[in-house]
Design a protein around this motif. Structure first.
Motif, PDB file in Angstrom:
ATOM      1  N   UNK A 152       0.827  -1.271  -0.102  1.00 33.06           N
ATOM      2  CA  UNK A 152      -0.042   0.020  -0.073  1.00 33.06           C
ATOM      3  C   UNK A 152       0.976   1.374   0.082  1.00 33.06           C
ATOM      4  N   UNK A 153       2.068   1.391   0.462  1.00 36.97           N
ATOM      5  CA  UNK A 153       3.075   2.288   0.572  1.00 36.97           C
ATOM      6  C   UNK A 153       3.770   2.697  -0.907  1.00 36.97           C
ATOM      7  N   UNK A 154       3.607   1.815  -1.907  1.00 37.34           N
ATOM      8  CA  UNK A 154       4.000   1.756  -3.132  1.00 37.34           C
ATOM      9  C   UNK A 154       3.122   2.546  -4.094  1.00 37.34           C
ATOM     10  N   UNK A 155       3.716   3.135  -5.075  1.00 43.77           N
ATOM     11  CA  UNK A 155       2.698   3.859  -6.143  1.00 43.77           C
ATOM     12  C   UNK A 155       2.160   3.078  -7.008  1.00 43.77           C
ATOM     13  N   UNK A 156       0.980   3.384  -7.501  1.00 44.40           N
ATOM     14  CA  UNK A 156       0.300   2.302  -8.365  1.00 44.40           C
ATOM     15  C   UNK A 156       1.225   1.596  -9.313  1.00 44.40           C
ATOM     16  N   UNK A 157       2.188   2.590 -10.110  1.00 38.51           N
ATOM     17  CA  UNK A 157       3.094   2.009 -11.032  1.00 38.51           C
ATOM     18  C   UNK A 157       4.067   0.980 -10.611  1.00 38.51           C
ATOM     19  N   UNK A 158       4.710   1.423  -9.337  1.00 40.43           N
ATOM     20  CA  UNK A 158       5.466   0.315  -8.696  1.00 40.43           C
ATOM     21  C   UNK A 158       4.959  -0.877  -8.194  1.00 40.43           C
ATOM     22  N   UNK A 159       3.725  -0.916  -7.736  1.00 40.40           N
ATOM     23  CA  UNK A 159       2.930  -2.164  -7.286  1.00 40.40           C
ATOM     24  C   UNK A 159       2.613  -2.886  -8.737  1.00 40.40           C
ATOM     25  N   UNK A 160       2.389  -2.215  -9.722  1.00 43.09           N
ATOM     26  CA  UNK A 160       1.910  -3.178 -10.788  1.00 43.09           C
ATOM     27  C   UNK A 160       3.201  -3.804 -11.459  1.00 43.09           C
ATOM     28  N   UNK A 161       4.565  -2.729 -11.515  1.00 47.32           N
ATOM     29  CA  UNK A 161       5.686  -3.419 -11.905  1.00 47.32           C
ATOM     30  C   UNK A 161       6.257  -4.836 -11.241  1.00 47.32           C
ATOM     31  N   UNK A 214       9.632   3.534 -20.298  1.00 41.33           N
ATOM     32  CA  UNK A 214      10.275   2.769 -21.124  1.00 41.33           C
ATOM     33  C   UNK A 214      10.648   1.404 -20.178  1.00 41.33           C
ATOM     34  N   UNK A 215      11.069   0.270 -20.921  1.00 44.36           N
ATOM     35  CA  UNK A 215      11.416  -0.640 -20.214  1.00 44.36           C
ATOM     36  C   UNK A 215      12.406  -0.764 -19.067  1.00 44.36           C
ATOM     37  N   UNK A 216      13.365   0.144 -19.092  1.00 46.83           N
ATOM     38  CA  UNK A 216      14.591   0.428 -18.301  1.00 46.83           C
ATOM     39  C   UNK A 216      13.929   1.070 -16.940  1.00 46.83           C
ATOM     40  N   UNK A 217      13.167   2.059 -17.382  1.00 47.82           N
ATOM     41  CA  UNK A 217      12.420   2.886 -16.180  1.00 47.82           C
ATOM     42  C   UNK A 217      11.433   1.779 -15.493  1.00 47.82           C
ATOM     43  N   UNK A 218      10.905   0.846 -16.123  1.00 45.39           N
ATOM     44  CA  UNK A 218      10.113   0.025 -15.406  1.00 45.39           C
ATOM     45  C   UNK A 218      10.722  -0.882 -14.814  1.00 45.39           C
ATOM     46  N   UNK A 219      11.989  -1.524 -14.938  1.00 44.30           N
ATOM     47  CA  UNK A 219      12.582  -2.162 -14.436  1.00 44.30           C
ATOM     48  C   UNK A 219      13.009  -1.655 -13.160  1.00 44.30           C
ATOM     49  N   UNK A 220      13.287  -0.379 -12.986  1.00 46.48           N
ATOM     50  CA  UNK A 220      13.595   0.793 -11.965  1.00 46.48           C
ATOM     51  C   UNK A 220      12.529   0.621 -10.972  1.00 46.48           C
ATOM     52  N   UNK A 221      11.316   0.543 -11.457  1.00 41.73           N
ATOM     53  CA  UNK A 221      10.198   0.823 -10.825  1.00 41.73           C
ATOM     54  C   UNK A 221      10.145  -0.673  -9.809  1.00 41.73           C
ATOM     55  N   UNK A 222      10.350  -1.508 -10.527  1.00 44.85           N
ATOM     56  CA  UNK A 222       9.871  -3.048  -9.929  1.00 44.85           C
ATOM     57  C   UNK A 222      11.287  -3.133  -8.868  1.00 44.85           C
ATOM     58  N   UNK A 223      12.463  -2.769  -9.295  1.00 44.11           N
ATOM     59  CA  UNK A 223      13.464  -2.579  -8.307  1.00 44.11           C
ATOM     60  C   UNK A 223      13.293  -1.856  -7.152  1.00 44.11           C
ATOM     61  N   UNK A 278      10.341  -1.096  -5.759  1.00 45.60           N
ATOM     62  CA  UNK A 278       9.403  -1.661  -4.990  1.00 45.60           C
ATOM     63  C   UNK A 278       9.847  -2.930  -4.341  1.00 45.60           C
ATOM     64  N   UNK A 279      10.677  -3.903  -5.003  1.00 47.92           N
ATOM     65  CA  UNK A 279      11.258  -4.984  -4.477  1.00 47.92           C
ATOM     66  C   UNK A 279      12.061  -4.592  -3.053  1.00 47.92           C
ATOM     67  N   UNK A 280      12.633  -3.587  -3.262  1.00 44.25           N
ATOM     68  CA  UNK A 280      13.683  -3.033  -1.940  1.00 44.25           C
ATOM     69  C   UNK A 280      12.534  -2.809  -0.815  1.00 44.25           C
ATOM     70  N   UNK A 281      11.418  -1.952  -1.315  1.00 39.84           N
ATOM     71  CA  UNK A 281      10.684  -1.697  -0.282  1.00 39.84           C
ATOM     72  C   UNK A 281       9.833  -3.140   0.524  1.00 39.84           C
TER      73      UNK A 281
END
Length: 293
Positions: free
Chosen positions: A118-127, A148-157, A159-162
Motif C-alpha cells: 500500500x505504500x508503493x505507487x500504483x506503477x511500482x505495485x504493478x511493475x 520505458x522498459x529500463x524505467x519500468x525495471x527501476x520501478x520494480x527494483x 518496489x522490491x527493496x521496499x
C-alpha cells in the motif's frame, strides 16, 4: 471450432484464464470483490475486441487486467479515507474461493505484505506484482505504466527493496565488489588487457540498453576476451559509485549523469556488466558517489 459459436468459444477461452486473472488482480488489489470486478471488466473488454486478432490471449488478458487494476489503484489513492484493512489479503478459510487464490494467500505474509504494498505507487505495485510474482517481461509492462522498459525495471527494483528491505550484503562481499570494480576501471584506463581478463568470467556478458546502443555501444558482447577488448584503454571518465546498493560506476559529463555501469559478480569474477543510459532510468536510479578515487 466444430460448430461452436464464436462467442461461446471466446467465453470458454476466458474461463480457462479466469483463475490466473483473479490471482493477478487479487495480488494487485488485496480485495476479493475488487479482483472480481477487475476480471469482469476484462471480460467486457475482451467481448468488445477483435479477439481473432489476438495472438496470445493469456498475455493480452493479463495486460488488460493490469491496466484495470492500475486505474483502480489510482482511484483508491485519491480516496484517502479508505483504510488498508479494506484490502486485506488475510481471508478466513471458508472465504478462499479456489486453489490458485489459496496459494496466493499461503505464500504471502498477510497484512505485513499488504501494508508495504500500500505504500508503493500504483506503477511500482504493478511493475513488482506483474514481473516478480507473475513473470511478465518488462517490455510488456512498460506500455501499461507509460514508461520505458529500463524505467519500468527501476520501478520494480525500487518496489522490491521496499517489500524485501535493503539487500543484506555481507561487508566482506561489498568490499570485494568495490575492490574488483575499482581494479577493473584502473585496468581499463591503462589498457591492461591481461588484468581485465583475470577479472572477467569466461562467459561474461556486456549489455547496453537501447539509449546506450543508440550512442554507438554494442547491444551485447559475450565472452571475456571480447569484453576485455571493448573496455581496454577506455572508461577514462568513469568514476566509482554505489548503484542501488552495490559498487558500480558512472559517467558524468558537464555535470549531467550520462551512463551507469552496473556490475554483477559471482565467486569473485565479473559475470555481467550493464550500460544503462535510458533517461527515465537515470532520473530514478539511487546513486552515491565514492570519493578518493
Amino acid at each position: 471450432m466444430g460448430g461452436m459459436r464464436e462467442d461461446d468459444w471466446l467465453a470458454e477461452r476466458f474461463e480457462e484464464n479466469r483463475e490466473h486473472l483473479r490471482a493477478v488482480a487479487y495480488r494487485m488489489l488485496g480485495s476479493q470483490q475488487e479482483a472480481e470486478d477487475a476480471v469482469q471488466e476484462a471480460w467486457i473488454r475482451l467481448s468488445r475486441s477483435e479477439a481473432g486478432a489476438i495472438d496470445n490471449l493469456g498475455g493480452w488478458l493479463t495486460t488488460v487486467v493490469g491496466r484495470i487494476c492500475l486505474d483502480m489503484l489510482r482511484v483508491r489513492r485519491a480516496r484517502p479515507e479508505q483504510v488498508v484493512e479494506e484490502h486485506s489479503p488475510v481471508l478466513a478459510d471458508h472465504e478462499v474461493p479456489d486453489p490458485e487464490l489459496e496459494a496466493v494467500q499461503a505464500d504471502s505474509v498477510g497484512m505485513a505484505l499488504l501494508v508495504v504494498l500500500e505504500t508503493l505507487t500504483p506503477a511500482e505495485r504493478l511493475a513488482f506484482v506483474l514481473h516478480d510474482m507473475f513473470a511478465v517481461p518488462f517490455d510488456e509492462i512498460a506500455p501499461i505504466v507509460g514508461r520505458s522498459p529500463a524505467a519500468t525495471r527501476q520501478l520494480a527494483s525500487r518496489a522490491r527493496r521496499r517489500v524485501q528491505g535493503p539487500p543484506q550484503i555481507p561487508e566482506a562481499d561489498a568490499n570485494r565488489q568495490r575492490e574488483i570494480v575499482e581494479a577493473f576501471l584502473a585496468a581499463s584506463r591503462s589498457g591492461n588487457f591481461a588484468a581485465l581478463l583475470e577479472m572477467l568470467d569466461p562467459s561474461v556478458v556486456l549489455r547496453s540498453d537501447e539509449t546506450a546502443a543508440g550512442r554507438g555501444a554494442a547491444p551485447m558482447v559475450r565472452g571475456a576476451a571480447a569484453v576485455a577488448e571493448t573496455f581496454s584503454g577506455r572508461a577514462k571518465a568513469a568514476r566509482l559509485a554505489v548503484v542501488d546498493g552495490l559498487t558500480g560506476a558512472v559517467w558524468i559529463h558537464d555535470g549531467e549523469l550520462k551512463v551507469v555501469l552496473s556490475f554483477t559478480l559471482t565467486d569473485g569474477l565479473i559475470t555481467s556488466i550493464d550500460l544503462l543510459a535510458d533517461p527515465d532510468y537515470l532520473a530514478q536510479v539511487e546513486l552515491t558517489a565514492i570519493e578518493n578515487q
